[in-house]
Design a protein around this motif. Structure first.
Motif, PDB file in Angstrom:
ATOM      1  N   VAL A  99       0.847  -1.187   0.000  1.00 22.89           N
ATOM      2  CA  VAL A  99       0.000   0.000   0.000  1.00 22.89           C
ATOM      3  C   VAL A  99       0.883   1.238   0.000  1.00 22.89           C
ATOM      4  N   ASN A 100       0.549   2.203  -0.849  1.00 21.96           N
ATOM      5  CA  ASN A 100       1.246   3.484  -0.870  1.00 21.96           C
ATOM      6  C   ASN A 100       0.566   4.458   0.080  1.00 21.96           C
ATOM      7  N   LEU A 101       1.356   5.192   0.830  1.00 24.01           N
ATOM      8  CA  LEU A 101       0.858   6.208   1.748  1.00 24.01           C
ATOM      9  C   LEU A 101       1.253   7.598   1.244  1.00 24.01           C
ATOM     10  N   PRO A 102       0.544   8.646   1.681  1.00 24.15           N
ATOM     11  CA  PRO A 102       0.968  10.001   1.319  1.00 24.15           C
ATOM     12  C   PRO A 102       2.393  10.252   1.783  1.00 24.15           C
ATOM     13  N   THR A 103       3.259  10.543   0.843  1.00 21.63           N
ATOM     14  CA  THR A 103       4.683  10.676   1.126  1.00 21.63           C
ATOM     15  C   THR A 103       5.133  12.090   0.823  1.00 21.63           C
ATOM     16  N   PRO A 104       5.741  12.759   1.769  1.00 21.06           N
ATOM     17  CA  PRO A 104       6.247  14.110   1.480  1.00 21.06           C
ATOM     18  C   PRO A 104       7.442  14.058   0.535  1.00 21.06           C
ATOM     19  N   ASP A 105       7.771  15.245   0.010  1.00 23.75           N
ATOM     20  CA  ASP A 105       8.914  15.350  -0.890  1.00 23.75           C
ATOM     21  C   ASP A 105      10.177  15.429  -0.051  1.00 23.75           C
ATOM     22  N   PHE A 106      10.817  14.250   0.118  1.00 26.56           N
ATOM     23  CA  PHE A 106      12.015  14.221   0.957  1.00 26.56           C
ATOM     24  C   PHE A 106      13.214  14.883   0.285  1.00 26.56           C
ATOM     25  N   SER A 107      13.111  15.243  -1.007  1.00 25.33           N
ATOM     26  CA  SER A 107      14.206  15.964  -1.650  1.00 25.33           C
ATOM     27  C   SER A 107      14.198  17.449  -1.309  1.00 25.33           C
ATOM     28  N   MET A 108      13.071  17.986  -0.832  1.00 24.44           N
ATOM     29  CA  MET A 108      12.996  19.400  -0.493  1.00 24.44           C
ATOM     30  C   MET A 108      13.948  19.773   0.643  1.00 24.44           C
ATOM     31  N   PRO A 109      14.029  19.022   1.739  1.00 21.94           N
ATOM     32  CA  PRO A 109      15.035  19.369   2.755  1.00 21.94           C
ATOM     33  C   PRO A 109      16.448  19.391   2.199  1.00 21.94           C
ATOM     34  N   TYR A 110      16.735  18.474   1.293  1.00 23.11           N
ATOM     35  CA  TYR A 110      18.071  18.467   0.681  1.00 23.11           C
ATOM     36  C   TYR A 110      18.310  19.755  -0.105  1.00 23.11           C
ATOM     37  N   ASN A 111      17.299  20.177  -0.873  1.00 24.56           N
ATOM     38  CA  ASN A 111      17.451  21.415  -1.641  1.00 24.56           C
ATOM     39  C   ASN A 111      17.597  22.622  -0.720  1.00 24.56           C
ATOM     40  N   VAL A 112      16.801  22.635   0.346  1.00 25.93           N
ATOM     41  CA  VAL A 112      16.893  23.755   1.291  1.00 25.93           C
ATOM     42  C   VAL A 112      18.263  23.784   1.962  1.00 25.93           C
ATOM     43  N   ILE A 113      18.748  22.641   2.327  1.00 32.73           N
ATOM     44  CA  ILE A 113      20.065  22.588   2.974  1.00 32.73           C
ATOM     45  C   ILE A 113      21.153  23.075   2.024  1.00 32.73           C
ATOM     46  N   CYS A 114      21.085  22.628   0.774  1.00 33.75           N
ATOM     47  CA  CYS A 114      22.097  23.056  -0.196  1.00 33.75           C
ATOM     48  C   CYS A 114      22.040  24.570  -0.424  1.00 33.75           C
ATOM     49  N   LEU A 115      20.836  25.118  -0.609  1.00 38.76           N
ATOM     50  CA  LEU A 115      20.705  26.555  -0.836  1.00 38.76           C
ATOM     51  C   LEU A 115      21.153  27.347   0.372  1.00 38.76           C
ATOM     52  N   THR A 116      20.754  26.907   1.558  1.00 34.68           N
ATOM     53  CA  THR A 116      21.145  27.620   2.776  1.00 34.68           C
ATOM     54  C   THR A 116      22.650  27.592   2.975  1.00 34.68           C
ATOM     55  N   CYS A 117      23.262  26.455   2.761  1.00 33.26           N
ATOM     56  CA  CYS A 117      24.711  26.364   2.922  1.00 33.26           C
ATOM     57  C   CYS A 117      25.435  27.253   1.908  1.00 33.26           C
ATOM     58  N   THR A 118      24.903  27.328   0.686  1.00 36.46           N
ATOM     59  CA  THR A 118      25.534  28.184  -0.323  1.00 36.46           C
ATOM     60  C   THR A 118      25.457  29.646   0.070  1.00 36.46           C
ATOM     61  N   VAL A 119      24.258  30.091   0.506  1.00 36.13           N
ATOM     62  CA  VAL A 119      24.094  31.494   0.923  1.00 36.13           C
ATOM     63  C   VAL A 119      24.983  31.811   2.118  1.00 36.13           C
ATOM     64  N   VAL A 120      25.021  30.904   3.074  1.00 36.32           N
ATOM     65  CA  VAL A 120      25.849  31.150   4.258  1.00 36.32           C
ATOM     66  C   VAL A 120      27.324  31.204   3.886  1.00 36.32           C
ATOM     67  N   ALA A 121      27.734  30.266   3.009  1.00 33.58           N
ATOM     68  CA  ALA A 121      29.149  30.245   2.636  1.00 33.58           C
ATOM     69  C   ALA A 121      29.558  31.523   1.910  1.00 33.58           C
ATOM     70  N   VAL A 122      28.731  31.984   0.963  1.00 35.00           N
ATOM     71  CA  VAL A 122      29.076  33.178   0.197  1.00 35.00           C
ATOM     72  C   VAL A 122      28.971  34.429   1.062  1.00 35.00           C
ATOM     73  N   GLY A 123      27.827  34.595   1.745  1.00 39.29           N
ATOM     74  CA  GLY A 123      27.636  35.806   2.546  1.00 39.29           C
ATOM     75  C   GLY A 123      28.579  35.885   3.724  1.00 39.29           C
ATOM     76  N   TYR A 124      28.633  34.833   4.515  1.00 40.35           N
ATOM     77  CA  TYR A 124      29.489  34.867   5.691  1.00 40.35           C
ATOM     78  C   TYR A 124      30.962  34.909   5.314  1.00 40.35           C
ATOM     79  N   GLY A 125      31.313  34.218   4.214  1.00 36.75           N
ATOM     80  CA  GLY A 125      32.706  34.244   3.788  1.00 36.75           C
ATOM     81  C   GLY A 125      33.166  35.634   3.391  1.00 36.75           C
ATOM     82  N   SER A 126      32.336  36.343   2.643  1.00 36.40           N
ATOM     83  CA  SER A 126      32.701  37.709   2.240  1.00 36.40           C
ATOM     84  C   SER A 126      32.773  38.636   3.444  1.00 36.40           C
TER      85      SER A 126
END
Length: 639
Positions: A576-603
């Protein structure tokens, strides 16, 4: 000074002689200990040979008597020489049943039975010595006060419409049901500890059994041994439909046998052959049984079964011919020395005159047994007789087909199960039960264990037979609790003759927490098989006296009436299939957040920590060349 040196030398010489003497004494003591160990080992082997007496007129026919199990009982010193301590006997039997199926497949069923003549639950005796019965299971029975234990590991699904009924059924995955003794106060605690212990013994994932997949059936699983327990508080039943069966489960199972996989029928259990099959199931059943008709003495029976179906077409054989070597890559050379009976049965019921297939080597020994309501004829090969192996001291059964096999009779009871509906919010479970008997109606007991995340709508439960409502005569329903226990539904339904009965119920899918999803949530969630128990009308009179000499494969389920026989059928597990959230979204958020932090905080960090210096402009190229020439000539440099 010289006298002092002489004294030191004399002291060293005396110390040397003392050490040499002590070492020689230690060597003599060790040799005496080794001699005592060898003597005790020889005495033990002599005792074992004395216990395993060989009887019979024919020296080639070896009938091994059962061995002894010693019990801890206080014995008076005065009576120790005159009266021997009470002894009980063990007995071990092994069988292999081979049945050619109408679909062209080969069904092989191994049966190993160990009788342990003791009852420590009633006598309170502590067993400290084991011979045939495995010590690991004996300690489990004693510690957790187990009355009956049934566990199976199955890979694949048994196709009833193509293969008929198996000797001992089992659902896909892992199944465990246990009856505890009525003296147990904390059944749930014993059940939890027992699953963890069995998980270690069989190298399985039984430790995942908890309250969310455990139920207490009220009528479906009655004891198969002594006693007619009706208090279902001491019964626990659980399944793991996703359990994968592999070599790591087969190895500890074989180690429970008295001869292991070194002798007897167990030498055929080669892992790469057994798991390269259409169906594979191994099970362990422990129950108390009677040893005579009056049940004056009882014993514990350990029944180990292994069922496998070989598909000779897909395995590369290409022909409807089989042999022991083709199926198992080995042949039989001897029986287990500790077995009182070791036999191979080949089903020749559909080949009375030899017009369909030829079996070699031929045997004049035939046996008839009533199995699953039908009288079957078998060719019997007794491995305890030397003439069975011939001059080559090897037995390789070979079957050559001469013609096409006839049509198989449809099983009297068959069931299917599937999920209907669309979307990921609601659905419907359909269980279809077939009664193929032309004129007999009989009742069945249906058990369903549904996980808590499928919320059943019990008011939508319908049972129809021949397009008419079929009201169950008994319904037991236990609602689920979120993250605590599953649904339990038991119904007693009367199946009309030659009918199709359909049981439907609607459900709603729950939304789990993100930590409750497995690593592969899009694969789906498994729901265990439905269990159907029934007394099916028999075509011939069943034998209710089990004290007579009968094959093991025909004496597992107790028979109370001659006109009916007990059968248990398992349906397919559900996915049986259950309603499944998009588990790739946390990965995308983590990647974007780390990129912004690395660029902004690094500068920002570079701006705060870097130091700036003003460099003075250098001389032109012409002046630098002129200064180079002037330096060579020794003239002052230009500024």
């Amino acid at each position: 000074m010289a006298a002092h040196r002489c004294g030191l030398a004399l002291a060293f010489i005396l110390l040397f002689f003392v050490l040499v003497h002590r070492g020689s004494c230690d060597v003599l003591e060790k040799s005496d200990d080794n001699r005592e160990e060898k003597q005790s080992a020889s005495d033990a082997s002599r005792e074992l040979n004395t216990d395993a007496n060989i009887t019979g007129d024919d020296p080639n026919e070896r009938q091994w008597q059962s061995t002894d199990v010693e019990m801890h009982k206080p014995v008076d010193a005065t009576d120790s020489e005159s009266s021997a301590s009470p002894k009980v006997k063990d007995q071990f039997q092994e069988e292999l049943v081979i049945r050619p199926l109408h679909s062209g497949d080969i069904y092989a069923s191994f049966q190993f039975s160990t009788l342990w003549d003791t009852d420590f639950l009633q006598d309170g005796e502590k067993v400290s010595h084991y011979r045939l019965f495995p010590k690991s299971l004996g300690q489990v029975l004693s510690k957790f006060s187990v009355r009956e234990l049934h566990i199976s590991f199955t890979q694949g699904y048994w196709r009833t419409m193509q293969w008929g009924q198996p000797f001992i059924p089992s659902p896909p995955g892992a199944e465990l049901w246990v009856w505890f003794h009525d003296t147990v106060t904390d059944v749930d605690g014993n059940w939890k500890e027992l699953t963890n212990v069995l998980s270690g013994i069989f190298c399985a994932s039984l430790n995942f059994i908890d309250s969310t997949n455990t139920v207490q059936p009220s009528a479906s699983f009655k004891p198969l041994g002594l006693g007619n327990a009706t208090d279902h508080r001491f019964l626990r039943y659980a399944t793991l439909p996703r359990e994968i069966v592999c070599t790591e489960n087969l190895t500890p199972w074989k180690k429970l046998l008295p001869c292991g996989s070194k002798a007897g029928l167990a030498v055929l259990m080669k892992s790469e052959k057994l798991f390269h099959s259409s169906f594979h199931s191994q099970a362990v059943h422990i129950r108390p049984v009677c040893q005579d008709g009056q049940c004056t003495s009882t014993a514990w029976e350990l029944r180990q079964t292994l069922n496998v179906v070989f598909d000779l077409y897909t395995s590369g054989q290409g022909k409807k011919e089989w042999s022991l070597f083709k199926m198992f890559s080995r042949t039989l050379t001897e029986a287990c020395p500790l077995a009182s009976s070791s036999k191979v049965y080949v089903d020749i019921t559909d080949n009375p005159e030899g017009e369909q297939f030829e079996l070699s080597p031929a045997t004049p020994v035939l046996s008839q047994a009533v199995v699953l309501g039908d009288r079957r004829t078998y060719s019997v090969y007794d491995l305890t007789k030397a003439e069975t192996f011939g001059q080559l001291r090897s037995l390789n059964l070979l079957l050559r087909w001469k013609g096409e096999s006839g049509e198989m009779l449809r099983p009297l009871l068959h069931a299917e199960r599937y999920v209907a509906g669309f979307g990921l919010q609601t659905g419907e479970i359909h269980t279809v039960i077939y009664n193929n008997h032309p004129f007999r109606a009989f009742p069945i007991l249906l058990l369903d264990s549904i996980p808590w995340y499928l919320r059943l709508y019990v008011h939508t439960l319908t049972v129809t037979s021949k397009s008419r409502d079929n009201k169950p005569s008994y319904i037991h329903y236990q609602p689920s609790k979120d993250r605590q226990r599953p649904h339990l539904l038991e119904m007693l339904i009367q199946l009309p003759p030659h009918s199709v009965t359909e049981v439907t119920v609607q459900f709603e899918r729950a939304l789990l927490k993100w930590t409750e999803y497995p690593p592969d949530p899009n694969h789906g969630f498994y729901v265990g098989s439905s269990v159907i128990s029934a007394l099916v009308p028999s075509m011939v009179a069943m034998n209710t006296n089990f004290t007579q000499e009968q094959p093991l494969f025909s004496t597992f389920f107790p028979v109370k009436e001659e006109s009916n026989y007990f059968i248990r059928v398992y349906t397919e597990p559900l996915l049986v299939n259950l309603p499944t959230p998009d588990f790739s979204m946390p990965y995308n958020v983590i990647c974007l957040t780390c990129t912004v932090v690395a660029v902004g905080y690094g500068s920002f960090y570079n701006l705060l920590t870097r130091t700036f210096q003003v460099d003075e402009p250098g001389l032109p190229l012409a002046k630098r060349l002129a200064n180079l020439i002037r330096r060579i000539r020794g003239v002052p440099l230009l500024t």
